[in-house]
Design a protein around this motif. Structure first.
Motif, mmCIF file in Angstrom:
data_model
loop_
_atom_site.group_PDB
_atom_site.id
_atom_site.type_symbol
_atom_site.label_atom_id
_atom_site.label_comp_id
_atom_site.label_asym_id
_atom_site.label_seq_id
_atom_site.Cartn_x
_atom_site.Cartn_y
_atom_site.Cartn_z
ATOM 1 N N HIS A 78 0.816 -1.222 0.000
ATOM 2 C CA HIS A 78 0.000 0.000 0.000
ATOM 3 C C HIS A 78 0.846 1.266 0.000
ATOM 4 O O HIS A 78 1.973 1.267 0.507
ATOM 5 N N ASP A 86 6.656 1.483 5.813
ATOM 6 C CA ASP A 86 5.414 0.710 5.936
ATOM 7 C C ASP A 86 4.573 0.885 4.674
ATOM 8 O O ASP A 86 4.045 1.956 4.421
ATOM 9 N N GLY A 87 4.459 -0.172 3.899
ATOM 10 C CA GLY A 87 3.684 -0.127 2.655
ATOM 11 C C GLY A 87 4.520 0.332 1.484
ATOM 12 O O GLY A 87 4.680 -0.393 0.496
ATOM 13 N N GLU A 107 -5.034 1.056 3.085
ATOM 14 C CA GLU A 107 -4.768 -0.170 3.833
ATOM 15 C C GLU A 107 -4.751 0.103 5.321
ATOM 16 O O GLU A 107 -5.040 -0.780 6.125
ATOM 17 N N GLU A 108 -4.381 1.333 5.700
ATOM 18 C CA GLU A 108 -4.160 1.627 7.123
ATOM 19 C C GLU A 108 -5.454 1.798 7.907
ATOM 20 O O GLU A 108 -5.439 2.050 9.100
ATOM 21 N N HIS A 145 7.021 -6.625 3.157
ATOM 22 C CA HIS A 145 6.618 -5.628 4.155
ATOM 23 C C HIS A 145 7.635 -5.634 5.293
ATOM 24 O O HIS A 145 8.304 -6.643 5.523
ATOM 25 N N HIS A 190 -2.325 -7.118 7.146
ATOM 26 C CA HIS A 190 -1.739 -6.742 5.855
ATOM 27 C C HIS A 190 -2.692 -7.083 4.713
ATOM 28 O O HIS A 190 -3.529 -7.972 4.843
HETATM 29 ZN ZN LIG Z 1 1.566 -1.740 6.092
#
Ligand SMILES: [Zn+2]
Length: 410
Positions: free
Chosen positions: A80, A91-92, A125-126, A189, A358
């Motif tokens: 993401h 992150d992502g 996604e978060e 990830h 995830h």
């Molecule tokens: Zn993530």
């Protein structure tokens, strides 16, 4: 010529993504459907167009770039582009950058995949709006009711946030990929935990993601004067709560597993006054494990312990299951393949469980899915301090490239 990861090109790509939503005092704000989130997607789509990929978007504004045949079932790879508020650089974003770098490496080496590879940069996604909208859209898991009622913590409706960016929310409901159109989903990830760093292993291979039982508990005693009430004549709700909390390690030892976690993270005492015996303790209990039977066993155990503690302290007990999210298992043959490729490349890898949610776990509803984890410094994530060492990232990217070559070779 064998395809090879170009570390410098990968770093430039990750820096390019992180030029969007940069916060002055540190971290990144690319929350779902914010201006920065919209802008990074436009930029990333242009990057993939410049690479000659077939670029498209779906109703959730996830961005896709396809290398190979336009309509044959694809191997999807990505993560993401959105972040939490004040999120980190990896992150992502790292998983998206690695996915495109793998395709660039293949193109550069003249490697033509028998099965197309589709880079995916998923949206939201978060969980600004409480789901994993991008992957749920791809997997066909978004319902009309949820779509119409989903709102963020400030009460902004998902539908309004999308329309404000010129997007039509209803398009989400017709964006599900047909069964069989995605052969597999792979996501690299950051671990977002301390295990790989502690063991100095560059690669984690999650076998699954933990499920979550969310319990709402209320212990009711008698609020009374803290000076006049003798210790043996109290019905102290906090004393009951404390006695339950202190037994958590024993509950895990008796009924849990290595992956089991029990957390009392939110507590309210009533009346919450220094000179009054708490008449009520209202708290949450979050139980996580990779196996549903273990989760249910721990739930039964904590219910039993709470009952015994309540009787001992003269309290009444109310306990209710707020929500249940089932654990998810990743695809065993994909994990075996990743492990074999890691061994072949001489990269130490360790099987583990993902304690965080995830896209890959949502994607298991559509196709076989698996993940590659790389270490997080001090286990920190969702914060500006989030960091992964470049040497580890290169190993993870090499493994992803090898896995994609294997899967796409036919
Ligand atoms: Zn993530």
């Amino acid at each position: 010529m064998e395809p090879e990861i170009n570390s410098k090109r990968l770093k430039t790509l990750l820096d390019g993504i992180n030029a969007f939503g940069r916060v002055k005092h540190g971290g990144f704000n690319r929350t779902g459907f914010s201006d920065a989130d919209m802008a990074v997607r436009d930029w990333f789509a242009r990057e993939m167009e410049a690479d000659g990929l077939i670029v498209g978007r779906d109703g959730a504004n996830s961005v896709f770039g396809r290398y190979g045949s336009a309509d044959a079932p694809a191997i999807m790879v990505g993560s993401h582009l959105d972040t939490v508020v004040s999120g980190g650089a990896f992150d992502g974003a790292l998983g998206v950058a690695v996915a495109l770098e793998c395709v660039r490496a293949m193109k550069e080496a003249g490697f033509a995949p028998a099965h197309p590879i589709e880079v995916a940069a998923t949206s939201e996604e978060e969980g600004r709006f409480g789901g994993m909208l991008g992957s749920q859209t791809i997997a066909g898991l978004v319902t009309r009711d949820w779509l119409e009622s989903a709102a963020d913590a400030d009460g902004v409706l998902l539908t309004d946030a999308m329309r404000a960016q010129g997007l039509e929310p209803k398009a989400i409901l017709s964006s599900a990929r047909p069964k069989g159109s995605v052969r597999a989903f792979l996501e690299l990830h950051i671990e977002q935990g301390p295990v790989l760093e502690r063991e100095a292993i560059a690669i984690g291979l999650p076998e699954g993601a933990t499920g979550i039982v969310n319990l709402h508990v209320r212990l009711t005693g008698i609020a009374n004067h803290s000076g006049t009430t003798p210790m043996d004549m109290r019905a102290d709700a906090f004393a009951g709560l404390a006695e339950i909390a202190v037994q958590i390690p024993d509950m895990i030892a008796a009924s849990g597993s290595d992956d089991a976690r029990i957390t009392i993270g939110k507590v309210e005492l009533v009346p919450n006054h220094p000179h009054t015996i708490p008449g009520e303790a209202v708290f949450t209990v979050i139980i996580r494990d990779a196996r549903e039977d273990v989760m249910r066993g721990l739930q039964a155990r904590i219910t039993e312990v709470a009952g015994a503690v309540a009787r001992k302290h003269g309290l009444s007990l109310y306990i209710e299951e707020n929500s249940f999210i089932a654990p998810v298992a990743f695809d065993a043959s994909l994990i075996d393949m990743l492990e074999a490729e890691a061994r072949r490349l001489g990269l130490p890898a360790r099987r583990m469980i993902s304690g965080a949610g995830h896209d890959a776990q949502t994607m298991t509803a559509l196709c076989p899915s698996a993940m590659i984890f790389v270490p997080s410094r001090n286990g920190i994530s969702h914060a500006p301090e989030e960091h992964s060492d470049w040497a580890d990232i290169e190993k993870g990217a090499q493994l992803m490239l090898a896995a994609l070559i294997r899967l796409s070779a036919g």
